[in-house]
Design an enzyme around this catalytic site. Structure first.
Site, PDB file in Angstrom:
ATOM      1  N   TYR A   1       4.783  -7.690  31.680  1.00  0.00           N
ATOM      2  CA  TYR A   1       4.959  -7.882  32.607  1.00  0.00           C
ATOM      3  C   TYR A   1       6.078  -6.873  33.196  1.00  0.00           C
ATOM      4  O   TYR A   1       7.401  -7.410  32.581  1.00  0.00           O
ATOM      5  CB  TYR A   1       4.934  -9.082  33.170  1.00  0.00           C
ATOM      6  CG  TYR A   1       5.251  -9.520  34.797  1.00  0.00           C
ATOM      7  CD1 TYR A   1       5.022  -8.758  35.558  1.00  0.00           C
ATOM      8  CD2 TYR A   1       6.900  -9.981  34.862  1.00  0.00           C
ATOM      9  CE1 TYR A   1       5.131  -8.961  36.970  1.00  0.00           C
ATOM     10  CE2 TYR A   1       7.147 -10.449  36.339  1.00  0.00           C
ATOM     11  CZ  TYR A   1       6.043  -9.827  37.260  1.00  0.00           C
ATOM     12  OH  TYR A   1       6.849  -9.342  38.611  1.00  0.00           O
TER      13      TYR A   1
ATOM     14  N   ASP B   1       3.991 -14.600  26.543  1.00  0.00           N
ATOM     15  CA  ASP B   1       3.198 -14.889  27.593  1.00  0.00           C
ATOM     16  C   ASP B   1       1.808 -15.383  28.125  1.00  0.00           C
ATOM     17  O   ASP B   1       1.188 -14.469  27.751  1.00  0.00           O
ATOM     18  CB  ASP B   1       4.057 -13.878  28.665  1.00  0.00           C
ATOM     19  CG  ASP B   1       3.543 -13.610  30.161  1.00  0.00           C
ATOM     20  OD1 ASP B   1       2.908 -14.913  30.514  1.00  0.00           O
ATOM     21  OD2 ASP B   1       3.791 -13.058  30.604  1.00  0.00           O
TER      22      ASP B   1
ATOM     23  N   LYS C   1       0.051 -17.864  38.912  1.00  0.00           N
ATOM     24  CA  LYS C   1      -1.349 -17.070  38.990  1.00  0.00           C
ATOM     25  C   LYS C   1      -2.846 -17.526  38.033  1.00  0.00           C
ATOM     26  O   LYS C   1      -2.958 -18.836  38.998  1.00  0.00           O
ATOM     27  CB  LYS C   1      -1.351 -16.079  37.484  1.00  0.00           C
ATOM     28  CG  LYS C   1      -0.143 -15.399  37.533  1.00  0.00           C
ATOM     29  CD  LYS C   1      -0.086 -14.239  38.622  1.00  0.00           C
ATOM     30  CE  LYS C   1       1.931 -13.419  38.437  1.00  0.00           C
ATOM     31  NZ  LYS C   1       1.757 -13.132  39.835  1.00  0.00           N
TER      32      LYS C   1
ATOM     33  N   ARG D   1      17.216 -32.464  41.109  1.00  0.00           N
ATOM     34  CA  ARG D   1      17.357 -31.272  40.703  1.00  0.00           C
ATOM     35  C   ARG D   1      16.765 -30.897  39.461  1.00  0.00           C
ATOM     36  O   ARG D   1      16.461 -30.305  38.948  1.00  0.00           O
ATOM     37  CB  ARG D   1      19.144 -30.433  40.471  1.00  0.00           C
ATOM     38  CG  ARG D   1      19.053 -29.152  40.361  1.00  0.00           C
ATOM     39  CD  ARG D   1      20.252 -28.739  40.955  1.00  0.00           C
ATOM     40  NE  ARG D   1      21.280 -29.463  40.116  1.00  0.00           N
ATOM     41  CZ  ARG D   1      22.265 -30.141  40.496  1.00  0.00           C
ATOM     42  NH1 ARG D   1      22.597 -29.742  41.106  1.00  0.00           N
ATOM     43  NH2 ARG D   1      23.273 -30.188  39.914  1.00  0.00           N
TER      44      ARG D   1
HETATM   45  C1  LIG Z   1       1.949 -11.822  32.903  1.00  0.00           C
HETATM   46  C2  LIG Z   1       3.116 -11.910  34.439  1.00  0.00           C
HETATM   47  N1  LIG Z   1       4.138 -12.760  33.349  1.00  0.00           N
HETATM   48  C3  LIG Z   1       5.152 -13.000  34.350  1.00  0.00           C
HETATM   49  C4  LIG Z   1       4.896 -13.324  36.173  1.00  0.00           C
HETATM   50  C5  LIG Z   1       5.822 -13.609  36.664  1.00  0.00           C
HETATM   51  O1  LIG Z   1       5.660 -14.410  37.307  1.00  0.00           O
HETATM   52  P1  LIG Z   1       6.147 -14.035  38.775  1.00  0.00           P
HETATM   53  O2  LIG Z   1       6.128 -13.520  39.704  1.00  0.00           O
HETATM   54  O3  LIG Z   1       5.564 -16.074  39.163  1.00  0.00           O
HETATM   55  O4  LIG Z   1       7.612 -14.837  38.996  1.00  0.00           O
HETATM   56  C6  LIG Z   1       3.961 -12.577  35.421  1.00  0.00           C
HETATM   57  C7  LIG Z   1       3.885 -11.968  37.619  1.00  0.00           C
HETATM   58  O5  LIG Z   1       3.046 -11.274  37.897  1.00  0.00           O
HETATM   59  C8  LIG Z   1       3.176 -12.585  35.651  1.00  0.00           C
HETATM   60  O6  LIG Z   1       1.671 -11.254  35.533  1.00  0.00           O
END
Ligand SMILES: Cc1ncc(COP(=O)(O)O)c(C=O)c1O
Length: 380
Positions: free
Chosen positions: A102, A175, A200, A50
């Site tokens: 997001y 991000d 992604k 873990r």
């Molecule tokens: C720019 C961005 N940040 C964060 C996330 C969240 O990622 P996850 O779906 O892997 O939790 C996404 C998901 O679509 C995203 O497009």
């Protein structure tokens, strides 16, 4: 060897050879528990699955190198990575976040984070003055930006925002899911934390949910984030980490192709009679183009949006008529995805109702353009 190009590091998954077998592909370590030394120590560094795992560590090492950071953590999703960054802050914490971001994280910040001692102010992150005005000196612990930001592909100047954050005693987290380390390394521009949805581009094959944080320093924030991951059990599973490592090996070639194809798509539809607007930072008409050209090296990303003439109904009808594009959420995979974004983002979203979000994959750009052409023609 030192000073290797990032694609060399990525292509060879860090370049190591397995000592036990000579394998050039990193081994998959599935063990959840490890033998203690006779004198009760764990000298090999692993005790339980873990807090830590050798395959996860290998993915972290590659990502940390690609981002030019001091330490990385790979987690079970992009959301677990992002929320861990916020929960690793000292509380109470005021944070500044973008209005365009997001949607899932915006929702968590607005609805869940306050009860956990994290209060967010949402600002126009394309405007440095608005970011500055959102900061509360001495109280703001983190400025969070996403660039290019979903789904308008808003651009934020990373170096400017780092200066604003640091002048106020705050950290800057980026991000970087859409720009990927291929195009931008935020730490070199002053960011303290880089976050990815590894789901992604990093994995790139739409078959792993994963997330990552890379830290500029092994500091107290990094330590708290590592502890949270161990305590909450949000480490990525070893099998998923092996898939992530495998995806990372082709990251550069995929992203470069996707940038070129997205640019071709944006240019084709920019003057299309049935398209209201194309949102892509690679177009000179995009308000963030100048900043993007400065901070994104070699491309403007594989994501764009188009606003279809005829409003929401026309946009949904066009998405219904595609044959090659897949009508699905997510982004960054080898297959091209189209999504009517307002349907998913809800009422407080800045996303216009006529917007279709496009994640450009690895198919022939001519096939993708032709398919979207016929879909739009059939819908309006
Ligand atoms: C720019 C961005 N940040 C964060 C996330 C969240 O990622 P996850 O779906 O892997 O939790 C996404 C998901 O679509 C995203 O497009």
């Amino acid at each position: 060897m030192k000073n290797l190009a990032p694609e060399t590091v990525a292509a060879q998954a860090g370049g190591g050879i397995d000592e036990a077998t000579g394998a050039i592909v990193p081994p998959l370590h599935m063990a959840t528990t490890f033998i203690r030394d006779p004198d009760n120590q764990y000298r090999k560094g692993y005790s339980y699955g873990r807090p830590d795992n050798a395959t996860v560590r290998q993915a972290e090492a590659v990502l940390t190198t690609l981002e030019g950071g001091a330490a990385g953590l790979v987690l079970s999703s992009g959301m677990s990575a992002a929320t861990t960054a916020f929960l690793a802050l000292e509380r109470p914490a005021h944070v500044v976040a973008p209005k365009v971001m997001y949607w899932g994280l915006r929702k968590w910040l607005a609805e869940d984070a306050p009860s956990l001692g994290v209060e967010a102010s949402f600002v126009d992150a394309a405007d440095p003055a608005a970011i500055r005005a959102g900061v509360r000196p001495g109280k703001t612990r983190l400025i969070w930006i996403e660039t290019p930001a979903n789904p308008l592909w808003t651009i934020t100047d990373i170096a400017d925002t780092a200066a604003i954050a640091h002048a106020a005693g705050s950290l800057l987290a980026v991000d970087s899911t859409v720009q990927t380390p291929v195009l931008t390394q935020p730490i070199a521009l002053g960011a303290d934390i880089v976050m990815h949805s590894g789901t992604k581009y990093l994995n790139g094959h739409s078959d792993v949910i994963a997330g990552a944080l890379v830290f500029a320093r092994k500091d107290a924030t990094w330590e708290r984030a590592q502890r949270l991951r161990a305590m909450l059990g949000t480490i990525l599973g070893p099998f998923e980490a092996a898939l992530l490592l495998r995806g990372l090996r082709t990251l550069h070639v995929r992203v470069r192709h996707q940038c070129a194809a997205a640019m071709a798509m944006a240019q084709h539809f920019a003057c299309h009679p049935r398209v209201e607007a194309v949102l892509y930072p690679g177009l000179a008409t995009h308000p963030g183009h100048g900043t993007a050209a400065r901070q994104m090296a070699g491309g403007f990303g594989g994501m764009l949006s188009i606003r279809v003439k005829g409003g929401e109904a026309a946009a949904i009808a066009a998405a219904a008529k595609v044959q090659i594009w897949k009508r699905a959420t997510s982004l960054g995979g080898v297959e091209s995805l189209i999504e009517h974004r307002a349907s998913i983002e809800g009422a407080d979203s800045p996303c216009p109702p006529d917007l279709l979000r496009l994640s450009v994959g690895l198919e022939s750009p001519a096939d993708l353009i032709g398919d979207l052409e016929q879909a739009i023609a059939g819908a309006t």
